[in-house]
Design a protein around this motif. Structure first.
Motif, mmCIF file in Angstrom:
data_model
loop_
_atom_site.group_PDB
_atom_site.id
_atom_site.type_symbol
_atom_site.label_atom_id
_atom_site.label_comp_id
_atom_site.label_asym_id
_atom_site.label_seq_id
_atom_site.Cartn_x
_atom_site.Cartn_y
_atom_site.Cartn_z
ATOM 1 N N MET A 46 10.436 38.620 -11.919
ATOM 2 C CA MET A 46 10.642 39.960 -11.391
ATOM 3 C C MET A 46 9.569 40.327 -10.366
ATOM 4 O O MET A 46 9.792 41.191 -9.539
ATOM 5 C CB MET A 46 10.647 40.976 -12.528
ATOM 6 C CG MET A 46 11.819 40.841 -13.490
ATOM 7 S SD MET A 46 13.458 40.966 -12.747
ATOM 8 C CE MET A 46 13.477 42.639 -12.211
ATOM 9 N N GLU A 47 8.434 39.659 -10.428
ATOM 10 C CA GLU A 47 7.344 39.962 -9.492
ATOM 11 C C GLU A 47 7.761 39.710 -8.044
ATOM 12 O O GLU A 47 7.285 40.373 -7.125
ATOM 13 C CB GLU A 47 6.108 39.144 -9.854
ATOM 14 C CG GLU A 47 4.857 39.586 -9.156
ATOM 15 C CD GLU A 47 4.426 41.015 -9.488
ATOM 16 O OE1 GLU A 47 3.917 41.692 -8.589
ATOM 17 O OE2 GLU A 47 4.605 41.444 -10.641
ATOM 18 N N LEU A 97 10.301 40.626 -6.640
ATOM 19 C CA LEU A 97 11.007 41.797 -6.128
ATOM 20 C C LEU A 97 10.096 43.010 -5.953
ATOM 21 O O LEU A 97 10.567 44.108 -5.676
ATOM 22 C CB LEU A 97 12.173 42.158 -7.056
ATOM 23 C CG LEU A 97 13.182 41.033 -7.307
ATOM 24 C CD1 LEU A 97 14.321 41.531 -8.175
ATOM 25 C CD2 LEU A 97 13.698 40.443 -6.007
ATOM 26 N N SER A 98 8.787 42.825 -6.058
ATOM 27 C CA SER A 98 7.851 43.951 -5.949
ATOM 28 C C SER A 98 7.929 44.641 -4.586
ATOM 29 O O SER A 98 7.587 45.817 -4.474
ATOM 30 C CB SER A 98 6.422 43.494 -6.241
ATOM 31 O OG SER A 98 5.986 42.567 -5.264
ATOM 32 N N ILE A 112 9.746 48.005 -4.738
ATOM 33 C CA ILE A 112 9.217 49.129 -5.520
ATOM 34 C C ILE A 112 8.753 50.254 -4.598
ATOM 35 O O ILE A 112 8.065 50.017 -3.609
ATOM 36 C CB ILE A 112 8.036 48.674 -6.408
ATOM 37 C CG1 ILE A 112 8.490 47.595 -7.386
ATOM 38 C CG2 ILE A 112 7.406 49.855 -7.136
ATOM 39 C CD1 ILE A 112 9.533 48.031 -8.382
ATOM 40 N N ILE A 166 12.898 53.115 -6.578
ATOM 41 C CA ILE A 166 12.975 51.815 -7.243
ATOM 42 C C ILE A 166 11.721 51.619 -8.078
ATOM 43 O O ILE A 166 10.604 51.709 -7.558
ATOM 44 C CB ILE A 166 13.129 50.675 -6.210
ATOM 45 C CG1 ILE A 166 14.348 50.929 -5.320
ATOM 46 C CG2 ILE A 166 13.250 49.331 -6.930
ATOM 47 C CD1 ILE A 166 14.524 49.927 -4.193
ATOM 48 N N THR A 167 11.922 51.351 -9.366
ATOM 49 C CA THR A 167 10.806 51.183 -10.293
ATOM 50 C C THR A 167 11.071 50.005 -11.235
ATOM 51 O O THR A 167 12.222 49.614 -11.444
ATOM 52 C CB THR A 167 10.612 52.442 -11.163
ATOM 53 O OG1 THR A 167 11.828 52.717 -11.853
ATOM 54 C CG2 THR A 167 10.217 53.649 -10.326
ATOM 55 N N TYR A 168 9.983 49.483 -11.775
ATOM 56 C CA TYR A 168 10.104 48.549 -12.894
ATOM 57 C C TYR A 168 10.261 49.363 -14.170
ATOM 58 O O TYR A 168 9.809 50.505 -14.256
ATOM 59 C CB TYR A 168 8.832 47.711 -13.039
ATOM 60 C CG TYR A 168 8.665 46.602 -12.037
ATOM 61 C CD1 TYR A 168 9.589 45.560 -11.954
ATOM 62 C CD2 TYR A 168 7.558 46.565 -11.215
ATOM 63 C CE1 TYR A 168 9.410 44.532 -11.045
ATOM 64 C CE2 TYR A 168 7.372 45.541 -10.308
ATOM 65 C CZ TYR A 168 8.305 44.516 -10.232
ATOM 66 O OH TYR A 168 8.129 43.501 -9.339
ATOM 67 N N ASP A 169 10.855 48.737 -15.190
ATOM 68 C CA ASP A 169 10.937 49.358 -16.501
ATOM 69 C C ASP A 169 10.906 48.247 -17.551
ATOM 70 O O ASP A 169 11.059 47.052 -17.210
ATOM 71 C CB ASP A 169 12.223 50.193 -16.619
ATOM 72 C CG ASP A 169 12.153 51.258 -17.705
ATOM 73 O OD1 ASP A 169 11.114 51.374 -18.387
ATOM 74 O OD2 ASP A 169 13.145 51.979 -17.878
ATOM 75 N N LYS A 223 8.269 45.542 -16.984
ATOM 76 C CA LYS A 223 8.643 44.764 -15.797
ATOM 77 C C LYS A 223 9.729 43.711 -16.067
ATOM 78 O O LYS A 223 9.856 42.746 -15.332
ATOM 79 C CB LYS A 223 7.426 44.100 -15.155
ATOM 80 C CG LYS A 223 6.464 45.083 -14.528
ATOM 81 C CD LYS A 223 5.412 44.360 -13.713
ATOM 82 C CE LYS A 223 4.527 45.347 -12.992
ATOM 83 N NZ LYS A 223 3.566 44.683 -12.138
ATOM 84 N N LEU A 251 14.383 45.905 -13.079
ATOM 85 C CA LEU A 251 14.129 46.755 -11.919
ATOM 86 C C LEU A 251 15.233 47.809 -11.909
ATOM 87 O O LEU A 251 16.410 47.472 -12.081
ATOM 88 C CB LEU A 251 14.193 45.909 -10.644
ATOM 89 C CG LEU A 251 13.606 46.515 -9.401
ATOM 90 C CD1 LEU A 251 12.105 46.217 -9.377
ATOM 91 C CD2 LEU A 251 14.230 45.888 -8.186
ATOM 92 N N TYR A 294 19.038 35.938 -11.192
ATOM 93 C CA TYR A 294 19.048 37.390 -11.284
ATOM 94 C C TYR A 294 20.481 37.867 -11.482
ATOM 95 O O TYR A 294 21.435 37.237 -11.023
ATOM 96 C CB TYR A 294 18.508 38.015 -9.985
ATOM 97 C CG TYR A 294 17.031 37.841 -9.782
ATOM 98 C CD1 TYR A 294 16.117 38.715 -10.362
ATOM 99 C CD2 TYR A 294 16.540 36.807 -8.999
ATOM 100 C CE1 TYR A 294 14.758 38.577 -10.167
ATOM 101 C CE2 TYR A 294 15.173 36.650 -8.803
ATOM 102 C CZ TYR A 294 14.289 37.528 -9.387
ATOM 103 O OH TYR A 294 12.941 37.388 -9.202
#
Length: 132
Positions: free
Chosen positions: A1-2, A4-5, A8, A33-36, A39, A42, A66
């Motif tokens: 997931m990193e 896709l930072s 954010i 757009i946030t992580y949850d 992480k 997204l 993904y």
């Protein structure tokens, strides 16, 4: 997931819909757009004059891919996606894709393409600037 930072942030911008290569509709757009979940997902909250979506992107360790889950008033879908050359490419089918990327100016862009007669034709584009 990193990977896709780059997505954010809280973004504002414009959305354009194309018909035969010409802008047929244009309007304002806002996207958060946030992580949850530590992480592991997204979350994308998109609001435009034409479309409202709540989307979750998840990376499946078993499948090594993904998945993109767009929720709308009409329901939800599940599309496979891949991270390639600094972009997230979502495939709603073999002839339709959405591409998320960071621009050279540090902004954020999403656009959709359809494969028509062997050529990828853009049918929408959202351009955003970070509000922070």
């Amino acid at each position: 997931m990193e990977q896709l930072s780059f997505m954010i942030g809280e973004w504002i911008g414009t959305t354009k819909v194309y018909k035969n290569g010409v802008v047929s509709k244009q309007g304002s757009a806002h996207q958060k757009i946030t992580y949850d979940l530590d992480k592991s997902i997204l979350v994308i909250e998109l609001n435009t004059e034409f479309l409202q979506l709540h989307t979750i992107i998840y990376y499946d360790e078993k499948d090594k891919k993904y998945y993109y889950y767009p929720f709308s008033k009409k329901g939800v879908n599940r599309y496979p996606a891949e991270y390639k050359d600094g972009q997230l490419i979502v495939w709603s089918n073999e002839k339709n894709r959405f591409i998320f990327s960071k621009t050279s100016e540090g902004s954020f862009r999403e656009y959709g393409e359809q494969l028509i007669n062997g050529k990828w034709i853009k049918y929408f584009e959202d351009n955003f600037k970070n509000t922070q």
